[in-house]
Motif scaffolding. Sequence first.
Motif, PDB file in Angstrom:
ATOM      1  N   PRO A 173       0.668  -1.320  -0.080  1.00  0.00           N
ATOM      2  CA  PRO A 173      -0.079   0.067   0.206  1.00  0.00           C
ATOM      3  C   PRO A 173       0.867   1.255   0.123  1.00  0.00           C
ATOM      4  CG  PRO A 173      -0.668  -1.485   1.544  1.00  0.00           C
ATOM      5  CD  PRO A 173       0.599  -2.091   1.091  1.00  0.00           C
ATOM      6  N   VAL A 174       2.200   1.365   0.410  1.00  0.00           N
ATOM      7  CA  VAL A 174       2.943   2.325   0.554  1.00  0.00           C
ATOM      8  C   VAL A 174       3.661   2.444  -0.699  1.00  0.00           C
ATOM      9  CG1 VAL A 174       4.902   3.705   1.592  1.00  0.00           C
ATOM     10  CG2 VAL A 174       3.290   1.999   2.985  1.00  0.00           C
ATOM     11  N   LEU A 175       3.961   1.607  -1.409  1.00  0.00           N
ATOM     12  CA  LEU A 175       4.689   1.560  -2.863  1.00  0.00           C
ATOM     13  C   LEU A 175       3.791   2.208  -3.725  1.00  0.00           C
ATOM     14  CD1 LEU A 175       6.638  -1.759  -2.585  1.00  0.00           C
ATOM     15  CD2 LEU A 175       7.333   0.389  -1.879  1.00  0.00           C
ATOM     16  N   LEU A 176       2.547   1.784  -3.625  1.00  0.00           N
ATOM     17  CA  LEU A 176       1.490   2.241  -4.603  1.00  0.00           C
ATOM     18  C   LEU A 176       1.367   4.056  -4.756  1.00  0.00           C
ATOM     19  CD1 LEU A 176      -1.826   0.247  -4.249  1.00  0.00           C
ATOM     20  CD2 LEU A 176      -0.073   0.191  -6.233  1.00  0.00           C
ATOM     21  N   ARG A 177       1.883   4.328  -3.571  1.00  0.00           N
ATOM     22  CA  ARG A 177       1.659   6.077  -3.425  1.00  0.00           C
ATOM     23  C   ARG A 177       3.238   6.828  -3.573  1.00  0.00           C
ATOM     24  NH1 ARG A 177       0.049   5.549   2.426  1.00  0.00           N
ATOM     25  NH2 ARG A 177       0.481   7.834   2.375  1.00  0.00           N
ATOM     26  N   CYS A 178       4.167   5.936  -4.100  1.00  0.00           N
ATOM     27  CA  CYS A 178       5.319   6.637  -4.289  1.00  0.00           C
ATOM     28  C   CYS A 178       5.585   6.902  -5.738  1.00  0.00           C
ATOM     29  CB  CYS A 178       6.587   5.705  -3.725  1.00  0.00           C
ATOM     30  SG  CYS A 178       6.367   5.358  -1.812  1.00  0.00           S
ATOM     31  N   LYS A 179       5.950   8.023  -6.059  1.00  0.00           N
ATOM     32  CA  LYS A 179       6.449   8.473  -7.468  1.00  0.00           C
ATOM     33  C   LYS A 179       7.787   8.007  -7.865  1.00  0.00           C
ATOM     34  CE  LYS A 179       3.656  12.644  -7.506  1.00  0.00           C
ATOM     35  NZ  LYS A 179       3.636  14.126  -7.886  1.00  0.00           N
ATOM     36  N   ALA A 180       8.693   8.260  -6.670  1.00  0.00           N
ATOM     37  CA  ALA A 180      10.175   7.674  -7.237  1.00  0.00           C
ATOM     38  C   ALA A 180      10.435   6.455  -6.397  1.00  0.00           C
ATOM     39  CB  ALA A 180      11.194   8.890  -7.067  1.00  0.00           C
ATOM     40  N   LEU A 181      11.000   5.246  -6.571  1.00  0.00           N
ATOM     41  CA  LEU A 181      10.880   4.154  -5.763  1.00  0.00           C
ATOM     42  C   LEU A 181      12.497   3.465  -6.063  1.00  0.00           C
ATOM     43  CD1 LEU A 181       9.580   2.334  -3.861  1.00  0.00           C
ATOM     44  CD2 LEU A 181       8.646   1.098  -5.738  1.00  0.00           C
ATOM     45  N   HIS A 182      13.174   3.491  -5.005  1.00  0.00           N
ATOM     46  CA  HIS A 182      14.709   2.919  -5.014  1.00  0.00           C
ATOM     47  C   HIS A 182      14.614   1.757  -4.526  1.00  0.00           C
ATOM     48  CE1 HIS A 182      16.297   7.270  -6.481  1.00  0.00           C
ATOM     49  NE2 HIS A 182      15.329   7.420  -5.785  1.00  0.00           N
ATOM     50  N   LEU A 183      14.676   0.725  -5.069  1.00  0.00           N
ATOM     51  CA  LEU A 183      15.028  -0.695  -4.604  1.00  0.00           C
ATOM     52  C   LEU A 183      16.317  -1.550  -4.898  1.00  0.00           C
ATOM     53  CD1 LEU A 183      11.447  -1.898  -5.469  1.00  0.00           C
ATOM     54  CD2 LEU A 183      12.218  -0.856  -3.368  1.00  0.00           C
TER      55      LEU A 183
END
Length: 989
Positions: free
Chosen positions: A762-772
């Motif tokens: 649910p948190v990742l859905l709302r993130c524009k830039a995602l660093h994994l």
Amino acid sequence: MSRAMQCQSCLPWGSWAQLPRFLAGTRGTRSVSVCAAAVPGGAGRCFLRRILRTSSISLPRGCVHYQGDSQDISAQPSSSHHGQSQLRNVAFAGAIKKHQKSLSAWFSHQPNEERQFGPSFSLDAVHVDPVIRESSLEEILKPSPDLTIQNQLQQPCRKVISLHNLFDVDACGRQVKNVVLYGTVGTGKSTLIKKMVVDWCHGRLPHFQLVIPFSCEDLSHSHAHVSLRRLITKKYQHLRDVVPVLEASNLRVLFILNGLERLNLDFRLAGTELCCDPNEPVPPSAIVVNLLRKYLLPEASIIVTTRPSAVRRIPGKYVGRYAEICGFSDTNLQKLYFQMRLSQPGCSGEESQDRRSAEQENLVEMLSRNLERHNQITAACFLPSYCWLVCTTLHFLYFTRTVPPSQTLTGIYTSFLRLNFSGEVLDSTDPTHISMMKYVAKTVGKLAYEGVMSRKTCFSEEDLRECFEVEMKTESELNLLEVFRSDVFRFFLSPCVQPGKEHTFVFTIPAMQEYLAALYVVLGEKKTLAQRVGKELSEVLGKVSEDVAVVVNIISKVLPLRFLPVLFNLLKIFPRYFSRVGGKDRDTIAHTMAEELFKEEDYYNDDVLDQINSSILGVEGPMRHPNEAPDDEVFELFPIFMGGILSRRNRAILEQLGCSIKNLAAFEIAKAMKKTVIRKGRRGLPPSELMDYLFFLHEFQNERFTAEAIRSLRTVNLSSVKMTPLKCSVLASVMSTTCHEVEELNLTSCNLDSGSLRTLFPVLLRCKALHLQLNSLGSDACKEIRDLLLHDKCVVSSLRLANNPVGEQGARYLAEALAGNRSLTQLSLLHTALGDPGAEAIAQHLAQNQHLQELNLGYNSLTDTAALRVVEVAKRHETLDKVHLYFNDISEDGKRVLDSLRMDRDGVRALVFLTAGTDVSDYWSHILNVVQRNLPFWDRERVRQHLALLLQDLESSRSQSANPWRKAKFLRVESEVKKMLGKLQDGSL
């Protein structure tokens, strides 16, 4: 009676070091009984009291041998021939069997804490009995000359006796009828009593034909006269046919009196008259006294549990044997407990059996090594209740997949204190009836707070005197302190095990110092002398003003004295003024919490959850040299516990313990600290400090406060924080209080896996830039990422998966995601082991995507075929204008084809080398920066080979160029490549 007349203070006032021995030694020869109990030691006391009072709740236990008849009360071994002759009456036998079945059911119930904080012991699970040592009244009253842990570990444990042998004949050959079982808080008195009862219910205590347990706390609340017969049948209705002939039937009866310190007993004839009639109504205390005198049911056996301070309440001539519970005085017992507890089925949730077993074994091994070092945790785990706390904390840290609101670290510690104290008064003979926990908060809390403020964990005898004895003015206060030192002191403080500090004290569990310091502050005990005097005067004047109001109203109706109401209003001024001053105290609490939460000197420590883990399992690596300067003490849990204590649930539990925190006070503290906390939390915090901030918000359990704080966070950088399942759950729980979009979430090198991504979905859905990057995310994780990118609420526009083992199958999942995603514009798959098949899968689905602008496939062992295939698809893509292909296995022919691409003609730019035809690439610095950032995670030999190829390409292009300006640019880039190669060979890069 003579020994009773000689009773003196348990502890001399001269020295805090001359406390009674903490525990007996460990090397004695003895047999170890293995049984089960959910909460060891004193942790079961409050539940045992509830059992004996309400017959509705208790701690589970069982036998390690798992006998087949342990669950069936009716299938019990036949009693002896003598017992059969006594139970000729079938009705009696049936009544006692019903009594056994009822007791077994009551004592099989689990406490809420057991069900809440991980898997618990069922009736047939396992637990290690603490050591029981035979003692004497003289030994009880004689202080120990030394309290060092080293001496305790080296000294043999004398006169060890098992629970089932407590009623054997004494040294003089006399049959023992009355046994006093004593021990300090947390040593396991109530658990052993519970074990004895359940053993009898299951036929494993054949010496007694009838066991009747009573709670002394329950008896202390009964003021009406009652007969022994009525007292028994009131509690145990199944025995109503047995009790009338109890004395005549010659049954072997055992009375259990748990918690004798709650009763005020008077053995003088003038205070308690003799009574031998079970039908005569007398006060409950008189029944207990006459049972112990053997004037009432003289053939009955009695076992009494009590704290050390109350042992002297029973004259020595009425006691056949004294037995002290020594806890786990052998590290082998501690290891056995942890092995059994942490290996329980279901401990690690829904994970695979192999992974669960491996992690459990690893935990047990690390904990065992830490115990072998005779670390401070070894001293703590002398108390079985602390072993329970250690296992519960480890379960919270390692096996928590979701975090319900009730599961907080503060909640674990608060529940732990309730299990051990449960609102008990410190001394039932004291008229103030102050609760034990309230006294601890006022005294030990003061010591803990002063240690936190001075960043100190070791305390000398002088420190103890200043906190405990300076303000002692009355006889009552001195008596309370004596009881505290005898019964409770060793629960919180133990001798330091560090060389050279043997005569100093530390908190038994380090985090307990911060918890008690937080409780001391939140309860408002930190006051100046003027504030204390003012509060007392305010309370007195407030009560007086109420009485004056009544008088004034009556007089004003009779006499026209207009000035009386004026005087009355003036009398109210001082209480109103002080209430405003009291509000300032709450501002001070809020300020303290905010300042401690954002202390800059603690910014670059490990996060608090890792600190707790290290304190339990130790730090792997070489041992610190004794002469080496220790690191500065860190107290980052202190403000987090302050926030956790203010949560509604913890305040409700503390209310039961006699520590009241009003709703208004909690509201005003939260209101006062809101602006400061949100302002400081908005600025860029280091990753570990940001994790602490998020954990604070989780512990605080104030959804409105958390929502306002999280709404101000647009960038969340947790890179290099080891995101355990618990931390992922905390992050998801805290972020779920709002629905705002997050500009950037950096989870680089956070030990994520597919389970972590599911928790954070649910948190990742709302993130524009995602660093994994750097998370070892394989194909299973890519499947989760596919579901994320295909979700209709996904707003991810930039996704970086560099340095993850994505592989061919993972690339297929990501390709499916690209085909259906509508938000992603940048995708980095740098060094993800795609190979040609993975790149082909990406190319096949790339045409269906309409939004991607940049694709990084560098360092993936791509050959000419795969690279050109991707570029051909990219040329036809509407928005894709940049493809990174450097550090792949592209030949010179392939390079020439890719170099011929022009943005204005082909619509795409391929970044392959540092050159672009006869000129330097505009992206040469970007490529070299990528290499430098990722070098620690790449194969150095392969990087060296690629850099050598880049250097050859630069030199070749420079020789073909006639433009001096371009030659200078080539030389600059060449120098950068040569410098990087030199550092790589020297090992300095």
